[in-house]
Scaffold this motif. Sequence first.
Motif, PDB file in Angstrom:
ATOM      1  N   PRO A 103      44.087 -87.968  18.190  1.00 12.81           N
ATOM      2  CA  PRO A 103      43.434 -86.966  17.332  1.00 12.81           C
ATOM      3  C   PRO A 103      43.857 -87.140  15.883  1.00 12.81           C
ATOM      4  CG  PRO A 103      45.183 -85.953  18.629  1.00 12.81           C
ATOM      5  CD  PRO A 103      45.013 -87.352  19.152  1.00 12.81           C
ATOM      6  N   VAL A 104      42.929 -86.832  14.965  1.00 19.45           N
ATOM      7  CA  VAL A 104      43.193 -86.969  13.537  1.00 19.45           C
ATOM      8  C   VAL A 104      43.147 -85.586  12.896  1.00 19.45           C
ATOM      9  CG1 VAL A 104      42.433 -88.004  11.365  1.00 19.45           C
ATOM     10  CG2 VAL A 104      42.185 -89.282  13.510  1.00 19.45           C
ATOM     11  N   HIS A 105      44.159 -85.268  12.111  1.00 15.22           N
ATOM     12  CA  HIS A 105      44.273 -83.982  11.428  1.00 15.22           C
ATOM     13  C   HIS A 105      44.155 -84.207   9.920  1.00 15.22           C
ATOM     14  CE1 HIS A 105      45.974 -82.002  15.125  1.00 15.22           C
ATOM     15  NE2 HIS A 105      46.268 -83.270  15.372  1.00 15.22           N
ATOM     16  N   GLY A 106      43.266 -83.458   9.279  1.00 14.97           N
ATOM     17  CA  GLY A 106      43.040 -83.607   7.845  1.00 14.97           C
ATOM     18  C   GLY A 106      43.754 -82.529   7.048  1.00 14.97           C
ATOM     19  N   ILE A 107      44.762 -82.904   6.284  1.00 10.04           N
ATOM     20  CA  ILE A 107      45.551 -81.955   5.500  1.00 10.04           C
ATOM     21  C   ILE A 107      44.861 -81.705   4.168  1.00 10.04           C
ATOM     22  CG2 ILE A 107      47.812 -81.521   4.455  1.00 10.04           C
ATOM     23  CD1 ILE A 107      48.922 -83.665   6.425  1.00 10.04           C
ATOM     24  N   HIS A 108      44.798 -80.451   3.762  1.00  7.83           N
ATOM     25  CA  HIS A 108      44.207 -80.133   2.456  1.00  7.83           C
ATOM     26  C   HIS A 108      44.625 -78.741   2.013  1.00  7.83           C
ATOM     27  CE1 HIS A 108      41.079 -77.144   3.588  1.00  7.83           C
ATOM     28  NE2 HIS A 108      41.176 -77.731   4.769  1.00  7.83           N
ATOM     29  N   GLY A 109      44.565 -78.519   0.697  1.00  8.50           N
ATOM     30  CA  GLY A 109      44.791 -77.196   0.140  1.00  8.50           C
ATOM     31  C   GLY A 109      43.470 -76.475  -0.047  1.00  8.50           C
ATOM     32  N   GLU A 114      32.432 -84.172   7.424  1.00  6.20           N
ATOM     33  CA  GLU A 114      31.293 -85.079   7.521  1.00  6.20           C
ATOM     34  C   GLU A 114      31.641 -86.386   8.216  1.00  6.20           C
ATOM     35  OE1 GLU A 114      29.958 -85.594   3.526  1.00  6.20           O
ATOM     36  OE2 GLU A 114      29.748 -83.431   3.188  1.00  6.20           O
ATOM     37  N   SER A 115      32.907 -86.536   8.618  1.00  5.84           N
ATOM     38  CA  SER A 115      33.357 -87.816   9.180  1.00  5.84           C
ATOM     39  C   SER A 115      33.647 -87.743  10.667  1.00  5.84           C
ATOM     40  CB  SER A 115      34.606 -88.294   8.427  1.00  5.84           C
ATOM     41  OG  SER A 115      34.317 -88.503   7.059  1.00  5.84           O
ATOM     42  N   GLY A 116      33.181 -86.704  11.343  1.00  4.81           N
ATOM     43  CA  GLY A 116      33.388 -86.608  12.776  1.00  4.81           C
ATOM     44  C   GLY A 116      34.333 -85.488  13.155  1.00  4.81           C
ATOM     45  N   TRP A 117      34.867 -85.586  14.365  1.00  9.07           N
ATOM     46  CA  TRP A 117      35.673 -84.506  14.949  1.00  9.07           C
ATOM     47  C   TRP A 117      37.119 -84.605  14.466  1.00  9.07           C
ATOM     48  CZ3 TRP A 117      33.313 -80.545  17.085  1.00  9.07           C
ATOM     49  CH2 TRP A 117      34.056 -79.587  17.761  1.00  9.07           C
ATOM     50  N   ILE A 118      37.340 -84.152  13.245  1.00  6.91           N
ATOM     51  CA  ILE A 118      38.673 -84.151  12.646  1.00  6.91           C
ATOM     52  C   ILE A 118      39.165 -82.713  12.571  1.00  6.91           C
ATOM     53  CG2 ILE A 118      39.941 -84.585  10.495  1.00  6.91           C
ATOM     54  CD1 ILE A 118      38.177 -87.020  10.109  1.00  6.91           C
ATOM     55  N   TYR A 119      40.437 -82.509  12.864  1.00  2.00           N
ATOM     56  CA  TYR A 119      41.006 -81.167  12.877  1.00  2.00           C
ATOM     57  C   TYR A 119      41.566 -80.845  11.491  1.00  2.00           C
ATOM     58  CZ  TYR A 119      40.739 -81.822  17.923  1.00  2.00           C
ATOM     59  OH  TYR A 119      40.286 -82.067  19.190  1.00  2.00           O
ATOM     60  N   PRO A 120      40.948 -79.938  10.760  1.00  4.38           N
ATOM     61  CA  PRO A 120      41.474 -79.604   9.427  1.00  4.38           C
ATOM     62  C   PRO A 120      42.818 -78.881   9.532  1.00  4.38           C
ATOM     63  CG  PRO A 120      39.176 -78.892   9.682  1.00  4.38           C
ATOM     64  CD  PRO A 120      39.681 -79.229  11.042  1.00  4.38           C
TER      65      PRO A 120
END
Length: 406
Positions: free
Chosen positions: A326-332, A346-352
Amino acid sequence: MYLLSPSVQLGLTIGALMYASYGMAHNAFDNAALIGLCTFVGFFIPYYSKFSNRIEEYINLRTACVSLGRLGRFVPQLAFNIGIFLILTLGGVFPATRIDTLGGVLGVALLTTCASQGMQYLALALSNREIGDRNRNVLLALSINIVVTALATLGLAWSRGLFLTLGWTFGAAFFVIGLLSDWRSLRYRRGGIGVFFGTFNPIHKTHLALIRDAIETRGLEKVYLHSTTIPKLHAQALQRGEIRIARHDQGMRIYEKTERADVHVNYFPTGSRFYEYETRLAMMRAAVAEAGLGDKVEVLSLPNEYAQGGFYAVLQRIREAAGPLPVHGIHGSDLGGMWVRSIYDESGWIYPYPVVRRDKVSATAIRNGEIGLTTPSVQKMIVALRKSGEAGAPTRSAGAQLVGQP
């Protein structure tokens, strides 16, 4: 010069198209209400666009919730469209009975707002992937929506069906994508890898805290960082001659607008001063090592992939290497962070992994001279770059030497 701005021309084109569509559909070219309304729309739309952007940005900053931000953008457009259709019906452009089967003024306004929001989202997503131009894509999306809505007011079965399909399909897609994104941020799979994209101009303590918290909270095996080379907004504006590099100072390129700049575009939402890519890259690597995260965090440099497809291409490369993890997208929750969130979505099933920004730490403050907001090694680099700039040295070369470049 005002009339030469792309945003102004886009607004005037939309106003003219609206006049032509309703005028032709209802033989109402001489209707004073239609003429006045379309003139107002043509000049007002760029200001409305900035207003709705700010509402969404304000909500995102305080919630990091995509759905609430989109709702904040949706509500003023719905109110605006209700006003438009009230004027069209009360002004005699077409009788109110023509839209009774569509739910009257409120129903038509709701459907056209859903379609408009969804189609603009698609238009911008395509432009982000280098498919078409941002302004032209939005113009095409709005044009289709205006024409279909005008046809729907004729009361014909086929035009009504097309309008209903367009409204519900794009409206549902627009909100469902946002809801799924927010759901993934709450209901995520533990483990896997994390990604963190941004300008890192420069990297600071909050960036490092986000990374550390994500690793601990979600049990990440690895986090990959990648910064922009040149932000896409700037690269495109430079190419069009709307901004230019005024000078280089203290290791930074200083941008300024030109006479060709669009009066309604904020070219520098995070400031007009940017450390060179190689400098930011060195600062990131130094900060990660100093924070004791070197075994868990890798600073990537994929300039060719970024040049070809931006963060989408970088993310694709990472996902290919990660395989089934699984890929987790870190952001503020700030503007730059929510832009990155849209790339994740927009890039698929990524967990924010969203974090609401409440602290006073910012890269802008560091560039303005604040100290104590980044790691000691990065602060030393910044001080050295400032001294080289004050001494009149060619700061681009000084910056390159600091980051180990020839």
